[in-house]
Design an enzyme around this catalytic site. Structure first.
Site, short mmCIF file in Angstrom:
data_model
loop_
_atom_site.label_atom_id
_atom_site.label_comp_id
_atom_site.label_asym_id
_atom_site.label_seq_id
_atom_site.Cartn_x
_atom_site.Cartn_y
_atom_site.Cartn_z
NE ARG A 1 37.14 -53.27 11.22
CZ ARG A 1 37.08 -54.14 12.24
NH1 ARG A 1 37.78 -55.25 12.21
NH2 ARG A 1 36.29 -53.88 13.27
CD GLU B 1 32.60 -60.36 19.39
OE1 GLU B 1 31.80 -59.52 19.86
OE2 GLU B 1 32.86 -60.46 18.18
CE LYS C 1 26.91 -49.61 15.32
NZ LYS C 1 26.67 -50.80 16.17
CG ASP D 1 48.15 -56.26 20.31
OD1 ASP D 1 46.96 -56.60 20.15
OD2 ASP D 1 48.87 -55.85 19.39
CE LYS E 1 46.22 -52.76 18.48
NZ LYS E 1 45.86 -54.14 18.06
CB CYS F 1 31.00 -58.16 12.88
SG CYS F 1 32.18 -57.94 14.22
CB ALA G 1 14.42 -49.61 4.51
N GLY G 2 17.54 -48.80 4.41
CA GLY G 2 18.51 -47.77 4.09
C GLY G 2 19.69 -48.33 3.35
#
Length: 460
Positions: free
Chosen positions: A356, A159, A349, A31, A36, A286, A278-279
């Site tokens: 994002r 993936e 989540k 990378d 990182k 993604c 539902a929500g």
């Protein structure tokens, strides 16, 4: 075992590199972000993902054979900014991002193309380049042509990681997809990939980290189908989520209860209950950008009508955010000005620090714009949210966030928020009003504790 390089050590690459090392392969992660890399070398994931720190430590433990570290010890997993180290490997995974383009809804292939270009001088005849990034259909065939002069071959191995479950999904996937040039089991790339994923294909064997699992199904196909598998799967999931949210809109108008409706239709084996919650809708790095890129690619291919329904899927998803603000306003008497509102959860989540395209962050910003005094709490995502919107108020401590609230808005279904004690919370707030954006709290328990409970698609 195979010597592998992983180009790109972000969310996908870091998890993949650590997982491949944990089952016995020798892995070099490459990378350009030195901060990182330093974190990864110290077993510190640069993002929150359960189980990844332990996997990194297991992979970087000293081994009898592997990569030579800076101190001369031998490591199974090594991270570096030196792309030339990839020449030591024979299988090279491309794990860089394909964000939404700034000019359109299409996927930005800059990082994929750059990774291939940087890797090419270090490829050898017989090497296999394996794409894992989510790309527009047709990309792999073009990249295969670019790689061909080096004598290396290309395969596409999409993936299917769920943030918050990425370690499990990498070590124990529900299927493995090989996209190869011939589309045939006889393609030489199939045998190489079978060696890489032997721990999955054999099943029942413990890897270096002790994982034991069942045999994982694998499917061999051509490049184009492999590319479509990921975008089609994400589009289907997004459609299912938006479908139940469209039903929530109808329930709010007609007087129905979307949670009971979801339970009823979910009993149909053809439909199933999963993804019928539902929500507030979906977000993250993604689903939103993938369905938009899918639409854009279909437009380029002249078959835009085939996926035109995805425009409405995206629209339904975005409408939930505005409806959440309206529902909060209604619950607080029609005016948000000066009201102190506690937002529970800002990640897109639970079990991630990713903000994002977070519906929660979007709603918090809208509430602030409507005149509310918003106080945000989240167990993992506050720092990322602060970088995106430093003007909002953040309170890492849940008690501090709840104290004096005129209303509580649950936007991310972290377990500690789902299971919050309504009696104890009621002693902290100024008004016992909760708006459940994920329809996850025990409504009866809250009402018995004197709360007013509102939820998307549900009656008071």
């Amino acid at each position: 075992m195979t010597h592998i390089s992983v180009i790109g050590c972000g969310y996908l690459g870091a998890v993949h590199a650590a997982a491949m090392a944990s089952v016995g392969h020798t892995v070099i992660g490459v990378d350009t972000d030195t901060q990182k890399l330093q974190k990864l070398e110290n077993y510190q994931p640069p993002f929150f993902e359960p189980g990844l720190a332990e996997l990194l430590e297991a992979g970087q433990a000293e081994q009898s054979a592997g990569n030579e570290g800076a101190d001369g010890t031998s490591q199974r997993l090594l991270f570096t900014s030196d792309i030339s180290r990839a020449a030591e490997a024979s299988v090279h995974f491309i794990c860089v991002g394909t964000p939404q383009s700034q000019e359109s809804n299409a996927a930005d292939m800059t990082y994929v193309n750059s990774a291939i270009n940087d890797l090419m001088p270090h490829l050898k005849p017989g090497d296999l380049v394996v794409g894992k990034s989510t790309v527009p259909v047709g990309s792999a065939a073009e990249l295969a042509k670019k790689v061909a002069p080096t004598g290396a071959k290309l395969a596409w191995n999409p993936e299917f990681l769920r943030e918050g479950h990425a370690v499990e999904d990498t070590l124990r996937p529900d299927r493995i997809i090989y996209g190869v040039e011939s589309g045939s089991e006889d393609d030489p790339a199939v045998a190489i990939l079978d060696q890489v994923y032997a721990h999955n294909l054999r099943g029942g064997e413990a890897g270096a980290a002790g994982e034991v699992g069942a045999v994982t199904p694998r499917i061999v196909m051509d490049y184009q189908t492999a590319e479509l598998v990921k975008t089609a799967a994400n589009s289907f999931l997004a459609t299912k989520i938006s479908f139940i949210n469209a039903m929530a809109e109808l329930c709010e108008t007609a007087g129905g209860d979307v949670a009971v409706l979801a339970d009823a239709i979910g009993m149909d084996k053809r439909i199933g209950r999963r993804f019928l919650n539902a929500g507030l809708g979906f977000g993250g790095g993604c689903l939103p950008k993938d369905i938009r890129a899918f639409i854009a690619r279909a437009d380029e291919l002249g078959v835009e009508q085939a996926v035109s329904f995805l425009r409405e899927v995206d629209s339904i998803n975005l409408r939930r955010r505005a409806r959440m603000v309206d529902l909060t306003r209604e619950a607080l008497g029609g005016d948000l000005s000066g009201k102190r509102i506690t937002v529970l959860g800002i990640a897109f989540k639970p079990n991630t620090d990713d903000v994002r395209d977070s519906p929660a962050l979007d709603v918090a910003e809208r509430l602030e714009q409507a005149g509310a005094q918003v106080v945000i709490t989240d167990p993992e995502a506050i720092e990322n949210a602060r970088r995106r919107d430093p003007e909002l108020t953040y309170a890492p401590d849940l008690t501090e966030a709840l104290t004096g609230a005129d209303g509580v808005v649950l936007l991310t279904e972290w377990p500690q928020y789902k299971n919050l004690d309504p009696v104890a919370a009621g002693e902290l707030v100024a008004q016992k009003i909760i708006v459940d954006g994920r329809n996850v709290v025990d409504r009866r328990a809250y009402r018995e504790a004197g709360w007013t409970v509102r939820g998307l698609g549900r009656q008071e």
